[in-house]
Design a protein around this motif. Structure first.
Motif, PDB file in Angstrom:
ATOM      1  N   ALA A  61     -16.696  87.099 116.298  1.00 61.28           N
ATOM      2  CA  ALA A  61     -15.388  86.855 116.898  1.00 61.28           C
ATOM      3  C   ALA A  61     -14.392  86.318 115.876  1.00 61.28           C
ATOM      4  N   GLN A  62     -14.831  85.364 115.096  1.00 62.41           N
ATOM      5  CA  GLN A  62     -13.956  84.758 114.085  1.00 62.41           C
ATOM      6  C   GLN A  62     -13.516  85.790 113.052  1.00 62.41           C
ATOM      7  N   LYS A  63     -14.445  86.643 112.655  1.00 61.24           N
ATOM      8  CA  LYS A  63     -14.114  87.684 111.668  1.00 61.24           C
ATOM      9  C   LYS A  63     -13.012  88.588 112.207  1.00 61.24           C
ATOM     10  N   GLY A  64     -13.095  88.953 113.469  1.00 59.27           N
ATOM     11  CA  GLY A  64     -12.060  89.788 114.067  1.00 59.27           C
ATOM     12  C   GLY A  64     -10.713  89.085 114.136  1.00 59.27           C
ATOM     13  N   LEU A  65     -10.723  87.805 114.489  1.00 59.84           N
ATOM     14  CA  LEU A  65      -9.483  87.039 114.614  1.00 59.84           C
ATOM     15  C   LEU A  65      -8.782  86.827 113.275  1.00 59.84           C
ATOM     16  N   LEU A  66      -9.547  86.853 112.190  1.00 63.34           N
ATOM     17  CA  LEU A  66      -8.993  86.599 110.861  1.00 63.34           C
ATOM     18  C   LEU A  66      -8.744  87.867 110.046  1.00 63.34           C
ATOM     19  N   TRP A  67      -9.246  89.017 110.518  1.00 63.47           N
ATOM     20  CA  TRP A  67      -9.299  90.224 109.686  1.00 63.47           C
ATOM     21  C   TRP A  67      -7.913  90.806 109.406  1.00 63.47           C
ATOM     22  N   LYS A  68      -7.675  91.155 108.122  1.00 62.38           N
ATOM     23  CA  LYS A  68      -6.380  91.720 107.705  1.00 62.38           C
ATOM     24  C   LYS A  68      -6.518  93.086 107.035  1.00 62.38           C
ATOM     25  N   ASP A  69      -7.733  93.577 106.905  1.00 64.87           N
ATOM     26  CA  ASP A  69      -7.956  94.860 106.231  1.00 64.87           C
ATOM     27  C   ASP A  69      -8.155  95.953 107.280  1.00 64.87           C
ATOM     28  N   SER A  70      -8.667  97.110 106.862  1.00 64.37           N
ATOM     29  CA  SER A  70      -8.849  98.245 107.779  1.00 64.37           C
ATOM     30  C   SER A  70      -9.953  97.962 108.785  1.00 64.37           C
ATOM     31  N   LEU A  71      -9.868  98.652 109.925  1.00 62.29           N
ATOM     32  CA  LEU A  71     -10.883  98.475 110.971  1.00 62.29           C
ATOM     33  C   LEU A  71     -12.236  99.028 110.552  1.00 62.29           C
ATOM     34  N   LYS A  72     -12.243 100.066 109.745  1.00 59.60           N
ATOM     35  CA  LYS A  72     -13.506 100.596 109.216  1.00 59.60           C
ATOM     36  C   LYS A  72     -14.218  99.542 108.388  1.00 59.60           C
ATOM     37  N   LYS A  73     -13.456  98.825 107.569  1.00 59.15           N
ATOM     38  CA  LYS A  73     -14.048  97.779 106.736  1.00 59.15           C
ATOM     39  C   LYS A  73     -14.498  96.586 107.576  1.00 59.15           C
ATOM     40  N   LEU A  74     -13.798  96.336 108.685  1.00 62.58           N
ATOM     41  CA  LEU A  74     -14.231  95.283 109.598  1.00 62.58           C
ATOM     42  C   LEU A  74     -15.608  95.609 110.153  1.00 62.58           C
ATOM     43  N   PHE A  75     -15.805  96.861 110.541  1.00 62.11           N
ATOM     44  CA  PHE A  75     -17.114  97.277 111.060  1.00 62.11           C
ATOM     45  C   PHE A  75     -18.200  97.107 110.001  1.00 62.11           C
ATOM     46  N   GLU A  76     -17.904  97.503 108.781  1.00 59.02           N
ATOM     47  CA  GLU A  76     -18.866  97.345 107.686  1.00 59.02           C
ATOM     48  C   GLU A  76     -19.220  95.878 107.481  1.00 59.02           C
ATOM     49  N   LYS A  77     -18.235  95.005 107.613  1.00 58.28           N
ATOM     50  CA  LYS A  77     -18.461  93.573 107.420  1.00 58.28           C
ATOM     51  C   LYS A  77     -19.359  92.997 108.495  1.00 58.28           C
ATOM     52  N   ILE A  78     -19.092  93.353 109.738  1.00 59.93           N
ATOM     53  CA  ILE A  78     -19.886  92.755 110.814  1.00 59.93           C
ATOM     54  C   ILE A  78     -21.315  93.292 110.848  1.00 59.93           C
ATOM     55  N   ARG A  79     -21.553  94.438 110.252  1.00 61.20           N
ATOM     56  CA  ARG A  79     -22.930  94.938 110.189  1.00 61.20           C
ATOM     57  C   ARG A  79     -23.788  94.016 109.337  1.00 61.20           C
ATOM     58  N   PHE A  80     -23.216  93.461 108.298  1.00 59.66           N
ATOM     59  CA  PHE A  80     -23.954  92.499 107.476  1.00 59.66           C
ATOM     60  C   PHE A  80     -24.242  91.223 108.266  1.00 59.66           C
ATOM     61  N   ILE A  81     -23.265  90.792 109.072  1.00 58.99           N
ATOM     62  CA  ILE A  81     -23.488  89.632 109.929  1.00 58.99           C
ATOM     63  C   ILE A  81     -24.603  89.933 110.924  1.00 58.99           C
ATOM     64  N   GLY A  82     -24.588  91.148 111.459  1.00 59.20           N
ATOM     65  CA  GLY A  82     -25.603  91.560 112.420  1.00 59.20           C
ATOM     66  C   GLY A  82     -27.009  91.574 111.839  1.00 59.20           C
ATOM     67  N   ILE A  83     -27.133  92.003 110.602  1.00 59.71           N
ATOM     68  CA  ILE A  83     -28.446  92.025 109.942  1.00 59.71           C
ATOM     69  C   ILE A  83     -29.017  90.618 109.824  1.00 59.71           C
ATOM     70  N   GLU A  84     -28.164  89.671 109.442  1.00 57.17           N
ATOM     71  CA  GLU A  84     -28.607  88.276 109.332  1.00 57.17           C
ATOM     72  C   GLU A  84     -28.932  87.687 110.695  1.00 57.17           C
ATOM     73  N   LEU A  85     -28.161  88.071 111.706  1.00 62.10           N
ATOM     74  CA  LEU A  85     -28.412  87.579 113.054  1.00 62.10           C
ATOM     75  C   LEU A  85     -29.729  88.122 113.599  1.00 62.10           C
ATOM     76  N   GLU A  86     -30.041  89.358 113.293  1.00 56.62           N
ATOM     77  CA  GLU A  86     -31.338  89.929 113.691  1.00 56.62           C
ATOM     78  C   GLU A  86     -32.493  89.118 113.111  1.00 56.62           C
ATOM     79  N   LYS A  87     -32.359  88.709 111.858  1.00 57.27           N
ATOM     80  CA  LYS A  87     -33.403  87.914 111.215  1.00 57.27           C
ATOM     81  C   LYS A  87     -33.605  86.590 111.948  1.00 57.27           C
ATOM     82  N   LYS A  88     -32.510  85.941 112.337  1.00 56.41           N
ATOM     83  CA  LYS A  88     -32.597  84.678 113.072  1.00 56.41           C
ATOM     84  C   LYS A  88     -33.270  84.887 114.419  1.00 56.41           C
TER      85      LYS A  88
END
Length: 309
Positions: free
Chosen positions: A76-103
């Motif tokens: 949520a925070q990443k979306g609220l702060l994001w200033k680049d392209s939406l494609k890059k936003l998706f790429e960014k949150i996938r990395f967050i998702g990978i770490e969240l899966e590990k947790k």
């Protein structure tokens, strides 16, 4: 003086972003918990039984849900702060998702309880956060969404996920080891949740949300959510079901759900007995409509945003 005012504005905006990200996270976690405790759900884990799952129960889901909060907040925070392209936003949150899966897997001792919802909820949280940027200087409190606002979320998701299927499945025939999703795509051409995301979750937008909006609010929340679950089961190309029992199992789930709704759904006199019978059938065949459960969760999240659930 102007510099001090500017600093205060920045501080206030950061504080509001934190509050709004927290509110989105609360809605997301509520949605996960609502689905977990909903009962009876054929083939799925609920407080009564574990459905077709032998390695998890409702307590596994509670443990797993508690592990998701921080990752949901980051989406949520990443979306609220994001200033680049939406494609890059998706790429960014996938990395967050990978770490969240590990947790999640650490908390559940390597049992996959919420991998699917981490993917979809990550997309919805980031897209909603991005959409809300335009209102940070407009509303003091977190706004209640209207239909048009939710429609914008689906449009943002389409832009975020454009080309996802082609990108994720390119050169799949040259891989030695395939994931479950890759196997289904290779064997059936089945795009699964990736295809659903790239299309902007059309069934939720065009069928589920309109239904939630017109449901009788005097009905119990249990009945209203179960109706939505069966609607999803009757239409979803559920990769969990196909992985467990093939296309035949998917057709069975759709048929059972459609028949249940056609004969009156939760309003029919013997509704609970029919669901129990369906549950026994799914358990016997080792079928779990987990994909439909995930889509129910994001539907609840949107219902929370619109203050209709």
């Amino acid at each position: 003086m102007r510099e001090e005012i500017s600093k205060k504005k920045i501080i206030n905006k950061i504080s509001k972003i934190e509050k709004w990200a927290t509110q989105l996270t609360i809605y997301a976690q509520q949605a996960v918990l609502y689905e977990a405790v909903l009962s009876p759900k054929p083939g799925l884990v609920d407080p009564v039984d574990s459905g077709a799952h032998r390695d998890m129960n409702i307590y596994t889901f509670m443990d797993s849900t508690c592990s998701l909060y921080q990752g949901f907040y980051q989406f949520a925070q990443k979306g609220l702060l994001w200033k680049d392209s939406l494609k890059k936003l998706f790429e960014k949150i996938r990395f967050i998702g990978i770490e969240l899966e590990k947790k999640m897997l650490k908390e559940t001792k390597n049992i996959n309880t919420h991998k699917g919802i981490i993917f979809s909820m990550g997309i919805f949280l980031a897209a909603t956060g991005f959409f809300l940027q335009r209102y940070l200087d407009v509303f003091i409190e977190f706004p209640i969404f209207e239909k048009e606002d939710s429609d914008e979320i689906f449009k943002i998701i389409k832009k975020m996920t454009r080309g996802l299927v082609a990108e994720d499945f390119k050169q799949i025939d040259k891989k030695d080891t395939l994931t479950h999703g890759e196997k289904l795509y290779f064997k059936y051409g089945f795009t699964g949740i990736r295809g659903e995301a790239e299309a902007g979750y059309p069934f939720i937008e065009n069928q589920i949300m309109p239904r939630i909006r017109c449901q009788d609010k005097k009905e119990s929340l249990q009945c209203r959510l179960l109706e939505i679950l069966f609607l999803l089961m009757s239409n979803t190309e559920d990769s969990n079901v196909i992985h467990r029992g093939g296309v035949e199992a998917l057709e069975l789930v759709k048929k059972e759900a459609k028949n249940f709704l056609k004969t009156g759904g939760l309003a029919q006199e013997n509704a609970l007995k029919k669901i129990e019978k369906m549950n026994s059938l799914f358990v016997q065949k080792h079928i779990s409509p987990g994909g439909s459960a995930d889509l129910l969760i994001v539907s609840i999240f949107l219902g929370k945003l619109e203050n209709i659930l």
